[in-house]
Enzyme design. Structure first.
Site, short mmCIF file in Angstrom:
data_model
loop_
_atom_site.label_atom_id
_atom_site.label_comp_id
_atom_site.label_asym_id
_atom_site.label_seq_id
_atom_site.Cartn_x
_atom_site.Cartn_y
_atom_site.Cartn_z
N SER A 13 0.82 -1.22 0.00
CA SER A 13 0.00 0.00 0.00
C SER A 13 0.86 1.26 0.00
CB SER A 13 -0.95 -0.01 1.19
OG SER A 13 -0.23 -0.15 2.40
N LYS A 38 1.44 -5.39 5.12
CA LYS A 38 1.91 -6.15 6.27
C LYS A 38 1.97 -5.36 7.57
CE LYS A 38 6.91 -5.90 5.32
NZ LYS A 38 8.12 -6.70 5.18
N GLN A 50 11.01 12.53 0.68
CA GLN A 50 11.17 13.94 1.07
C GLN A 50 11.20 14.86 -0.14
OE1 GLN A 50 14.60 14.48 3.58
NE2 GLN A 50 13.79 13.24 5.24
N GLY A 51 12.20 14.65 -1.02
CA GLY A 51 12.47 15.59 -2.12
C GLY A 51 11.26 15.86 -2.98
N GLU A 117 17.50 18.70 -7.61
CA GLU A 117 18.25 17.61 -6.96
C GLU A 117 19.39 17.16 -7.87
OE1 GLU A 117 16.00 14.57 -4.77
OE2 GLU A 117 14.24 15.78 -5.18
N ASP A 222 10.38 -8.58 0.26
CA ASP A 222 9.43 -9.71 0.23
C ASP A 222 8.95 -10.04 -1.19
OD1 ASP A 222 9.69 -9.49 2.95
OD2 ASP A 222 7.65 -8.77 3.31
N HIS A 243 22.28 6.62 -0.57
CA HIS A 243 22.04 8.07 -0.50
C HIS A 243 23.22 8.69 0.24
CE1 HIS A 243 20.19 11.94 0.09
NE2 HIS A 243 19.14 11.57 -0.63
N ARG A 290 24.12 10.64 -7.25
CA ARG A 290 24.37 10.09 -5.90
C ARG A 290 25.55 9.14 -5.81
NH1 ARG A 290 18.08 9.19 -4.29
NH2 ARG A 290 17.76 11.43 -4.27
N HIS A 351 19.71 3.03 0.11
CA HIS A 351 18.52 3.86 -0.10
C HIS A 351 17.51 3.25 -1.06
CE1 HIS A 351 16.24 7.56 -0.18
NE2 HIS A 351 16.45 7.74 -1.46
N ARG A 386 19.50 5.37 -10.34
CA ARG A 386 18.24 6.12 -10.46
C ARG A 386 18.50 7.62 -10.30
NH1 ARG A 386 14.29 7.96 -6.45
NH2 ARG A 386 15.79 7.23 -4.91
P1 FAD Z 1 6.55 1.27 -0.73
O1 FAD Z 1 6.08 2.65 -0.66
O2 FAD Z 1 7.74 0.91 0.04
O3 FAD Z 1 5.34 0.33 -0.27
C1 FAD Z 1 5.52 -1.06 -0.14
C2 FAD Z 1 4.28 -1.63 0.51
O4 FAD Z 1 4.31 -3.04 0.46
C3 FAD Z 1 4.13 -1.27 1.98
O5 FAD Z 1 2.77 -0.98 2.20
C4 FAD Z 1 4.52 -2.56 2.70
O6 FAD Z 1 3.99 -2.71 3.97
C5 FAD Z 1 3.97 -3.58 1.74
N1 FAD Z 1 4.57 -4.91 1.82
C6 FAD Z 1 5.86 -5.26 1.65
N2 FAD Z 1 6.00 -6.60 1.78
C7 FAD Z 1 4.76 -7.10 2.04
C8 FAD Z 1 4.26 -8.40 2.29
N3 FAD Z 1 5.06 -9.49 2.32
N4 FAD Z 1 2.94 -8.55 2.53
C9 FAD Z 1 2.11 -7.47 2.55
N5 FAD Z 1 2.54 -6.22 2.34
C10 FAD Z 1 3.84 -6.04 2.07
N6 FAD Z 1 11.62 8.68 -4.32
C11 FAD Z 1 11.29 9.77 -5.04
O7 FAD Z 1 10.92 9.66 -6.21
N7 FAD Z 1 11.33 11.00 -4.45
C12 FAD Z 1 11.71 11.19 -3.16
O8 FAD Z 1 11.72 12.31 -2.68
C13 FAD Z 1 12.10 10.06 -2.41
N8 FAD Z 1 12.52 10.19 -1.13
C14 FAD Z 1 12.76 9.07 -0.39
C15 FAD Z 1 13.10 9.20 0.95
C16 FAD Z 1 13.27 8.07 1.74
C17 FAD Z 1 13.62 8.22 3.19
C18 FAD Z 1 13.14 6.79 1.17
C19 FAD Z 1 13.32 5.56 1.99
C20 FAD Z 1 12.83 6.65 -0.18
C21 FAD Z 1 12.65 7.78 -0.97
N9 FAD Z 1 12.33 7.68 -2.31
C22 FAD Z 1 12.01 8.80 -3.03
C23 FAD Z 1 12.08 6.37 -2.91
C24 FAD Z 1 10.57 6.13 -2.95
O9 FAD Z 1 10.00 6.65 -1.78
C25 FAD Z 1 10.21 4.67 -3.05
O10 FAD Z 1 10.98 4.05 -4.04
C26 FAD Z 1 8.74 4.51 -3.43
O11 FAD Z 1 7.95 5.22 -2.53
C27 FAD Z 1 8.37 3.04 -3.42
O12 FAD Z 1 6.98 2.93 -3.55
P2 FAD Z 1 6.34 1.49 -3.60
O13 FAD Z 1 4.87 1.69 -3.66
O14 FAD Z 1 6.98 0.69 -4.65
O15 FAD Z 1 6.77 0.80 -2.23
C1 SIN Z 2 15.82 12.99 -1.26
O1 SIN Z 2 14.94 13.78 -0.92
O2 SIN Z 2 17.02 13.24 -1.18
C2 SIN Z 2 15.42 11.65 -1.76
C3 SIN Z 2 14.97 11.75 -3.16
C4 SIN Z 2 14.95 10.41 -3.83
O3 SIN Z 2 15.36 9.40 -3.28
O4 SIN Z 2 14.54 10.38 -5.00
#
Ligand code: FAD
Ligand code: SIN
Length: 520
Positions: A13, A38, A50-51, A117, A222, A243, A290, A351, A386
């Protein structure tokens, strides 16, 4: 064990899972969509972004510039067709995000306030202060709750995918088909079967494989491990992005990100004795990509024997800092750091995983009816590295593509499909929490110390043997104990670690974030 039938099963989610769910719910109001997640529904990497999200909106900007920046960051390994598609689809996805109620910051002129960035040739990052991810996550969840045909089940942990081999009377076709997933309900402690026509893996990244990471606790690889276990194609796992600027805290296991947008706003890196150093490594200095900034920091730390470098914001506009980075300022303040007077100690940390479950341009994996989207998927957008803020964009664009493909000619699966129960042993006792904690720590430390920013062939070989050994221990432990989330997460961490190591051993040339001293 209960059997549940659903038309669409979404695992995860974050932005990828929620965006996909909303698209399907809008188009097919009579079909059932089940999201299993989960933890609490909002816990995800998305929540901590954040960014912001990189999208071409400014009249001075152009798709071609964003495409070029993405290709340069990817160091020759991006799929150009995918890069063009993602960048060009950005504005369309943005319209949806705005319609679903997501707020971004605007300038007084009424235009988006765009951040800068590393690796971007233009200011093009839409953001909401320095808590863009939280804003996106909350708004999408709120919207999801308005749909009667979406059921969101928190504390439901997907263990394994169901494929044809799990049918009571298995039939075999040339292409394996996914039929849903076995899911552990953490409240009832029961493993249930979710039989589904379409299964979407939106499980996020693998950051927890490393002892130092910006990632949420949920990021244990997972989805990638589940897909790998049923022989789905997994690609490019050697490309782990570190990062450069994570807050250094002596005795803390948490790693708080100091956004790259702060460097885009003018913050400079200095060594502990106050000297600038980025000019020695790249003409773009603090705004190089990065991989370059992280390696430069490691090099300075090694040269000088320091534990951290500093990020200096002291000369920056105070009001601008307060307005754009309130969360970072608050966190620093809680630790006794006044960023207007003090420099912020920072270090690199794991990261983002650029590789993952290989998908085509529609988000289809190598297994029929199994889609993957977001950080767990390898789409070809990022190549070897990336570009900052391209990940939220990728999650949205690919959720849209998966939606288009999976709902064109959609037909619900036969209701009398008969699937075996999850192969549970009759043992009631759970694995010793100390075993899980110690083994997890062991894997994470081994990865941080040997499979980090700078790798070596010899070390990779040694650590591979160690983690294989640990993996066998985990399998033994699983045979002797009842299933719980902790042991499966540990299994998934070990599989993800082995994939990163194996793919690193296969890469014989340094590219993007992958750097092996033997090929330097
Ligand atoms: P996630 O948002 O990680 O969601 C994964 C979901 O899967 C969660 O709900 C989790 O609970 C669920 N899940 C996992 N395993 C299971 C399981 N076995 N069973 C049930 N549920 C499960 N990217 C940008 O583009 N811009 C930014 O500014 C940026 N800043 C970032 C800052 C931080 C601190 C971090 C950590 C990352 C950042 N990124 C950024 C990267 C970006 O946030 C993520 O790559 C992106 O949000 C991933 O989205 P997603 O939906 O694929 O996964
Ligand atoms: C950040 O705000 O520095 C993270 C941005 C990203 O991971 O894309």
């Amino acid at each position: 064990m209960n059997d549940f039938k659903t038309d669409f099963l979404i695992i995860g989610s974050g932005i990828a899972g929620l965006y996909y769910a909303l698209c399907v719910a809008e188009k097919l109001p009579n079909k059932n969509i089940t999201i299993v997640t989960k933890n609490s529904a909002s816990e995800s990497n998305t929540k901590y972004a954040q960014g912001g999200i990189a999208i071409v909106t400014d009249k001075e900007d152009a798709f071609e510039k964003h495409i070029k920046d993405t290709l340069v960051a990817g160091d020759g390994l991006c799929n150009k067709e995918i890069v063009q598609m993602v960048v060009k689809q950005g504005p369309k996805c943005l319209k949806k995000l705005l319609r679903w109620g997501i707020d971004f910051d605007f300038k007084s002129s009424g235009e988006f306030d765009l951040g800068l960035e590393g690796g971007h040739s233009m200011n093009r990052v839409l953001h909401y202060k320095d808590i863009t991810g939280l804003q996106i996550e909350k708004s999408l969840l709120k919207r999801v709750e308005e749909y009667d045909n979406i059921k969101i089940l928190s504390n439901n942990f997907a263990i394994d995918l169901i494929t044809e081999k799990d049918l009571k009377n298995p039939f075999y076709s040339t292409q394996q088909t996914c039929l849903g997933a076995y899911v552990l309900d953490e409240e009832s402690k029961k493993v249930n079967k979710y039989i589904s026509t379409i299964t979407m893996l939106a499980t996020g990244g693998v950051g927890q494989v490393y002892s130092k990471t910006t990632n949420s606790q949920i990021a244990t690889g997972d989805g990638i491990a589940m897909a790998y276990k049923v022989n789905a194609k997994v690609k490019d796992m050697e490309f782990v992005q570190f990062h450069p600027t994570v807050l250094y805290e002596e005795d803390s296991s948490s790693s708080f990100l100091i956004s790259e947008a702060l460097r885009g706003f003018g913050a400079k890196l200095r060594t502990a004795d106050g000297n600038f150093f980025m000019y020695k490594y790249n003409a773009r200095e603090e705004l190089a990509s990065r991989d370059i900034v992280s390696r430069a920091i490691v090099s300075e730390l090694n040269l000088r024997g320091d534990k951290f470098v500093f990020l200096d914001c002291r000369s920056l506009d105070k009001n601008g800092l307060k307005e754009k980075f309130p969360n970072i300022l608050k966190k620093c303040f809680e630790l006794g750091l006044d960023v207007f007077k003090d420099m912020i100690p920072v270090v690199p940390a794991a990261h983002y995983i650029c590789g993952g479950i290989a998908v085509n341009k529609w988000g289809q994996t190598s297994i029929k009816n199994l889609y993957a989207c977001g950080e767990c998927a390898q789409t070809g957008l990022h190549g070897a590295n990336r570009l900052a803020s391209n990940s939220l964009l990728e999650g949205a664009v690919f959720a849209e593509k998966c939606f288009l493909k999976s709902t064109s000619f959609f037909q619900s699966m036969s209701p009398d499909l008969c699937v075996n129960d999850w192969k549970e042993n009759s043992i009631k006792k759970f694995s010793n929490p100390d075993f899980i904690q110690n083994t997890t720590d062991n894997v994470r430390t081994l990865m941080w110390e040997n499979v980090g920013i700078i790798r070596e062939e010899y070390q990779l070989g040694i650590v591979r043997r160690k983690i294989l050994f640990i993996y066998r221990d985990i399998e033994d432990e699983m045979k002797k104990h009842a299933v719980n989330r902790e042991i499966i997460e540990l299994r998934n961490l070990a599989i993800s670690a082995l994939l990163i190591i194996n793919h690193s051993l296969k890469r014989k040339i340094n590219k993007g974030v992958f750097y092996n001293l033997d090929y330097a």
